[in-house]
Design a protein around this motif. Structure first.
Motif, short mmCIF file in Angstrom:
data_model
loop_
_atom_site.label_atom_id
_atom_site.label_comp_id
_atom_site.label_asym_id
_atom_site.label_seq_id
_atom_site.Cartn_x
_atom_site.Cartn_y
_atom_site.Cartn_z
N THR A 80 0.86 -1.19 0.00
CA THR A 80 0.00 0.00 0.00
C THR A 80 0.89 1.24 0.00
OG1 THR A 80 -0.17 0.02 2.42
CG2 THR A 80 -1.86 -1.20 1.21
N VAL A 139 -4.29 2.47 -8.98
CA VAL A 139 -4.46 3.78 -8.35
C VAL A 139 -5.86 4.25 -8.70
CG1 VAL A 139 -3.61 6.16 -8.15
CG2 VAL A 139 -1.99 4.28 -8.55
N ASP A 140 -6.83 3.76 -7.96
CA ASP A 140 -8.23 4.10 -8.20
C ASP A 140 -8.64 3.71 -9.62
OD1 ASP A 140 -10.72 5.11 -7.41
OD2 ASP A 140 -10.31 7.09 -8.23
N VAL A 144 -10.80 -1.88 -6.13
CA VAL A 144 -9.93 -2.18 -5.00
C VAL A 144 -10.41 -1.39 -3.78
CG1 VAL A 144 -7.58 -2.06 -4.11
CG2 VAL A 144 -7.96 -2.60 -6.52
N GLU A 146 -9.34 0.42 -1.33
CA GLU A 146 -8.07 1.06 -0.97
C GLU A 146 -7.96 1.41 0.51
OE1 GLU A 146 -6.47 3.17 -4.96
OE2 GLU A 146 -7.88 4.35 -3.77
N LYS A 147 -9.01 2.00 1.04
CA LYS A 147 -8.91 2.46 2.43
C LYS A 147 -8.84 1.31 3.44
CE LYS A 147 -12.19 5.38 1.30
NZ LYS A 147 -13.25 6.42 1.32
N LEU A 175 -3.92 7.34 -2.12
CA LEU A 175 -3.59 5.93 -1.95
C LEU A 175 -3.43 5.21 -3.27
CD1 LEU A 175 -6.13 5.08 0.91
CD2 LEU A 175 -3.70 5.66 1.16
N GLY A 176 -2.55 4.23 -3.28
CA GLY A 176 -2.37 3.35 -4.42
C GLY A 176 -1.87 2.00 -3.92
N GLU A 177 -1.87 1.00 -4.79
CA GLU A 177 -1.48 -0.35 -4.37
C GLU A 177 -0.68 -1.05 -5.46
OE1 GLU A 177 -4.79 1.39 -2.78
OE2 GLU A 177 -4.93 0.36 -4.73
#
Length: 384
Positions: A80, A139-140, A144, A146-147, A175-177
């Motif tokens: 993350t 990334v959005d 996903v 994300e939070k 945020l990104g993953e």
């Protein structure tokens, strides 16, 4: 687990996190490619109650959204990532300037998707080449959660406003993953540190955050949803509550006391662009045609919303300005090619025009050639 394998996993994790920091990512942590049943249950409740509004894609991707392994069965770990976009000024100051448009902090710089994704992809390429692992970057850009993943990895915790809160960055973190087939030791989750604070709940201008039901949101009432995602006319009962917010809303984020530890973003691309350093004049924004809109917001997330929805928001803000001297900016939009814009202009005109005789004259003139039922209804509906 064999001691040698554990040492190797820890070394690889350290290398990944060190590389993330070297690439200018402000936060990085590791979690398993798994979400608990409680997250899926909360998602199901949110969708079943219709609180996602017209965002049908959320319901359509329910299964993939609730379980990272459904999205990509090969995923074992998730990196993350966070990038701070903290403002270096009071983000709520524009709300007092009723003749100007308040734009959410996140949209005042370049589109964060591009900025964060570029760094995430660079890290993912390094992981693939150096650690010989398969990777996928989000990334959005996919269903996903994300939070919850960020909270599970310890980047922060889910605040009562439903956004991530960080002890280092407050409520200002993109945020990104990176999903990976690599097994890495997970980081522990962060504890909920909201305590009895309810500032974000009390700050919401439309009641999208219910103090009696914290940690949940009704998107149908949220200013960000209404001004960005919602494609039709904004519900009349909510228009006055939007004030001069023309794109998004920072109220619940800005009042978070953890922001006192946040610093202004060091990332030049995420800092407010010159056109948005000072809140732009509503009259100027209302005059935008499609070409001017695209030119003004090139590289900005605002561009993705489209000119018609944005000008709709601007006209609602004009109607809330209490400034009859701004009527000329409204009047020219009564003949706009977009019925969405025309309807908002009618509402703003009726709010700002002190003379009933003048309104009746405008109504008779424009109704004669108006074919859109929503716009016609705006001329005769009770004014809220």
């Amino acid at each position: 687990m064999h001691d040698g394998r554990l040492v190797d996993m820890v070394a690889r994790k350290t290398a990944v996190l060190d590389r993330a920091a070297a690439m200018g990512l402000d936060a990085a942590a590791v979690t398993r490619a798994h979400l608990p049943e409680s997250v899926r249950r909360d998602l199901g409740l949110f969708l079943d109650q219709g609180r996602h509004g017209t965002m049908a894609w959320m319901a359509e991707t329910r299964d993939r959204r609730g379980d990272p392994r459904v999205l990509w069965p090969g995923a074992v770990s998730i990196i993350t990532l966070g990038l701070t976009y903290g403002p270096g000024h009071d983000p709520l100051a524009p709300l007092a300037q009723r003749d100007r448009g308040a734009v959410s902090v996140y949209a005042r710089g370049r589109d964060y998707h591009d900025v964060l994704k570029k760094r995430a992809k660079a890290l993912a390429r390094w992981m693939h080449a150096t650690l010989e692992t398969d990777v996928k970057v989000f990334v959005d850009t996919a269903p996903v959660m994300e939070k919850p993943l960020a909270a599970q990895s310890g980047l922060g915790w889910a605040g009562k406003h439903t956004n991530l809160v960080s002890r280092r960055f407050g409520s200002w973190l993109f945020l990104g993953e990176i999903f990976t087939t690599l097994a890495l030791p997970p980081d522990p989750p962060e504890a909920d540190r909201c305590g009895s604070c309810r500032r974000c709940l009390d700050a919401c201008p439309t009641g999208a955050l219910d103090p009696a039901d914290p940690y949940r949101i009704d998107a149908r009432l949220c200013v960000s949803y209404l001004t960005i995602e919602h494609k039709g006319p904004i519900p009349r009962a909510l228009r006055a509550r939007l004030g001069n917010r023309v794109y998004g809303c920072d109220d619940c984020l800005a009042v978070c006391p953890w922001n006192r530890f946040a610093r202004a973003t060091p990332h030049e691309a995420l800092a407010a662009r010159p056109a948005l350093v000072a809140a732009p004049r509503l009259a100027d924004l209302a005059a935008l045609d499609d070409a001017a809109f695209r030119a003004l917001f090139s590289g900005s997330p605002i561009k993705r919303t489209g000119r018609d929805r944005f000008v709709r928001n601007v006209l609602i803000a004009l109607g809330n300005s209490g400034r009859p001297d701004l009527l000329p900016a409204v009047a020219v939009r009564l003949a706009d090619p977009s019925p969405l814009v025309r309807g908002a202009a009618v509402w703003a005109l009726r709010r700002l025009t002190p003379s009933r005789t003048s309104i009746a004259r405008d109504r008779d003139r424009h109704l004669a050639g108006e074919t859109d039922p929503d716009v016609r209804d705006e001329w005769t509906a009770p004014l809220s």
